[in-house]
Design an enzyme around this catalytic site. Structure first.
Site, PDB file in Angstrom:
ATOM      1  N   ARG A 120       7.499   8.346  10.614  1.00  0.00           N
ATOM      2  CA  ARG A 120       7.599   9.641  10.571  1.00  0.00           C
ATOM      3  C   ARG A 120       7.327  10.232  12.103  1.00  0.00           C
ATOM      4  O   ARG A 120       8.038  11.355  12.273  1.00  0.00           O
ATOM      5  CB  ARG A 120       6.484  10.365   9.721  1.00  0.00           C
ATOM      6  CG  ARG A 120       7.010  10.255   7.980  1.00  0.00           C
ATOM      7  CD  ARG A 120       6.085  10.751   7.114  1.00  0.00           C
ATOM      8  NE  ARG A 120       6.412  10.413   5.755  1.00  0.00           N
ATOM      9  CZ  ARG A 120       5.791  10.415   4.696  1.00  0.00           C
ATOM     10  NH1 ARG A 120       4.503  10.961   4.938  1.00  0.00           N
ATOM     11  NH2 ARG A 120       6.312  10.212   3.578  1.00  0.00           N
ATOM     12  N   GLN A 160      -5.575   4.166   1.054  1.00  0.00           N
ATOM     13  CA  GLN A 160      -5.076   3.684  -0.330  1.00  0.00           C
ATOM     14  C   GLN A 160      -5.592   2.268  -0.610  1.00  0.00           C
ATOM     15  O   GLN A 160      -5.931   2.086  -2.020  1.00  0.00           O
ATOM     16  CB  GLN A 160      -3.585   3.455  -0.562  1.00  0.00           C
ATOM     17  CG  GLN A 160      -2.753   4.768  -0.407  1.00  0.00           C
ATOM     18  CD  GLN A 160      -1.300   4.791  -0.170  1.00  0.00           C
ATOM     19  OE1 GLN A 160      -0.679   3.544   0.338  1.00  0.00           O
ATOM     20  NE2 GLN A 160      -0.453   5.838  -0.340  1.00  0.00           N
ATOM     21  N   ARG A 200       9.529  13.476   2.446  1.00  0.00           N
ATOM     22  CA  ARG A 200       8.853  14.580   3.210  1.00  0.00           C
ATOM     23  C   ARG A 200       9.487  14.937   4.464  1.00  0.00           C
ATOM     24  O   ARG A 200       9.505  15.990   4.655  1.00  0.00           O
ATOM     25  CB  ARG A 200       7.295  14.135   3.499  1.00  0.00           C
ATOM     26  CG  ARG A 200       6.555  13.757   2.443  1.00  0.00           C
ATOM     27  CD  ARG A 200       4.999  13.697   2.600  1.00  0.00           C
ATOM     28  NE  ARG A 200       4.390  13.098   1.358  1.00  0.00           N
ATOM     29  CZ  ARG A 200       3.760  14.167   0.358  1.00  0.00           C
ATOM     30  NH1 ARG A 200       3.893  15.373   0.562  1.00  0.00           N
ATOM     31  NH2 ARG A 200       3.221  13.523  -0.651  1.00  0.00           N
ATOM     32  N   ASP A 206       0.253  13.370   5.602  1.00  0.00           N
ATOM     33  CA  ASP A 206       1.819  13.985   5.000  1.00  0.00           C
ATOM     34  C   ASP A 206       2.016  15.303   5.391  1.00  0.00           C
ATOM     35  O   ASP A 206       3.270  15.666   4.937  1.00  0.00           O
ATOM     36  CB  ASP A 206       1.450  13.778   3.472  1.00  0.00           C
ATOM     37  CG  ASP A 206       1.152  12.570   2.697  1.00  0.00           C
ATOM     38  OD1 ASP A 206       1.866  11.591   3.728  1.00  0.00           O
ATOM     39  OD2 ASP A 206       1.065  12.250   1.827  1.00  0.00           O
TER      40      ASP A 206
END
Length: 423
Positions: A335, A166, A377, A304
């Site tokens: 995550r 990003q 997610r 992701d």
């Protein structure tokens, strides 16, 4: 919290609009020399943060819910107030370099508790190396950020590529308005590189010129104007594909477009690697068949997809190894650690590594309370997991889906997933 009862996913669903393309189209439209028109834009909470950001920088929007027309300012104006990016890492990492383009003054960018824990050091360093001025207000490399306007000449800069792409995308967009353009050299391994292809695609459609090789070169050619229909999001649609697979159902996902770059198209390859039957027919993807074998994956470029791969691995008795996602520890949540903790609750054998998980699955047990840790997610992956157990599960954190896919639960119920509210 919600309760998910044992269910089987059956039917068809329209893919939600791509969140990644929506962010990019909006940010580019702010810097265009002519008006832009964007169709099928995402209405996710993260994208609303980007819509509000371009308004704060002087863009005027006309929105009829089918398309958004954007009238850009001559140059980004100094915001009247703090830019609240909510939980959107994309928003703050795109608009930190864009903030340098205002005529002067300072822009303050911040967000919620989750965002204020996400690293911003690479973009702060890049702005300062290019002759601008940016700081973390707490001097710890985390938001809030303060960025001085006045413009940047451009030139060359090196950026750590191991945390997020990003930072690179934000500079690619902003540097179309730099006096000399920009050459970016990644330091170390660049993660999530396919997202740069998505940024390049939007810039190309707007008339700007970008070269993506070992180094990234952006010519000082301002975008002219953008007309773009946002394609369906493979990464978000893949949660319905996951649910179809682990519940032994069959789901058709419509409105997907494999002709434009999509980082999360990798979800199709991941499903197939576990032996799931996937057919692609035009703009439709048809998924049926349970996962049949373990898989060894490196998701460096598509972090992701990590929660989806973890749930697939939980339903096969062979060992699966899912790695390359150290950067998934600094997403909306950690995550890697959080998927490990939730899978252990349903009896899955998990070994946590610094950059992923080793999983031996089988028949996950239900009847437990699962926690999404406020991560959209993780929540969507856990819904598939819960529906495929014999007892079902309670899941906390359903509000998180508004970050990326506000109608996720509604669409899941249309496919036959038994969701109970008001617990």
């Amino acid at each position: 919290m919600i309760e998910v009862k044992p269910s089987q996913a059956q039917g068809s669903v329209r893919a939600p609009p791509s969140k990644s393309y929506s962010h990019r189209a909006l940010a580019v439209s702010l810097l265009c020399e002519a008006p832009s028109k964007i169709e099928n834009i995402s209405r996710a909470r993260d994208v609303i943060a980007t819509i509000n950001a371009i308004k704060s920088f002087g863009a005027k929007l006309s929105d009829n819910l089918t398309e958004i027309k954007i009238e850009p300012p001559q140059r980004p104006s100094i915001p009247d107030d703090v830019i609240d990016c909510g939980g959107s890492g994309t928003t703050i990492r795109f608009f930190a370099p864009i903030s340098t383009l205002t005529e002067g003054g300072y822009t303050v960018l911040t967000g919620n508790d989750s965002l204020r824990r996400r690293p911003m050091g690479p973009i702060i360093d890049a702005i300062n190396k290019l002759g601008g001025w940016a700081i973390s207000s707490r001097m710890n490399g985390l938001p809030p950020l303060i960025v001085r306007g006045g413009g940047l000449k451009g030139g060359e800069v090196e950026i750590d590529g191991s945390i997020s792409s990003q930072f690179f995308s934000g500079l690619m967009i902003a540097s179309t308005r730099f006096e000399r353009g920009l050459k970016i050299k990644p330091i170390g391994e660049l993660v999530s590189r396919p997202y740069l292809e998505m940024t390049k695609e939007v810039l190309r459609r707007s008339g700007s010129h970008v070269e993506l090789n070992e180094e990234i070169k952006v010519e000082p050619v301002p975008p002219k104007g953008l007309e773009f229909k946002i394609p369906g999001d493979y990464g978000l649609a893949a949660f319905h594909m996951l649910t179809a697979s682990v519940t032994g159902g069959k789901v058709i996902v419509e409105d997907l477009d494999s002709t434009v770059p999509q980082a999360d198209y990798a979800a199709i390859d991941v499903l197939r690697s576990f032996g799931v039957e996937v057919q692609e027919v035009g703009s439709r993807v048809i998924v049926e068949g349970r996962p049949k074998r373990g898989s060894k994956l490196n998701l460096k470029d598509s972090p992701d997809i990590f929660p989806i791969a973890c749930v697939l691995a939980s339903f096969v008795s062979e060992i699966s190894e899912i790695r390359g996602v150290a950067h998934a520890r600094v997403k909306e949540s950690d995550r890697v650690a959080n998927m490990a903790s939730e899978l252990k609750k349903v009896g899955v054998e998990v070994k946590e590594l610094y950059d992923g998980l080793v999983i031996r699955g089988g028949s996950p047990k239900g009847g437990v309370k699962l926690d999404s840790h406020g991560d959209h997610r993780i929540f969507m992956a856990l819904l598939a997991l819960a529906a495929a157990t014999r007892e079902g599960c309670i899941i906390e954190g359903e509000d998180s889906v508004a970050d990326s896919y506000p109608s996720f639960l509604e669409d899941s119920m249309k496919l036959g997933i038994d969701v109970r509210y008001n617990l």
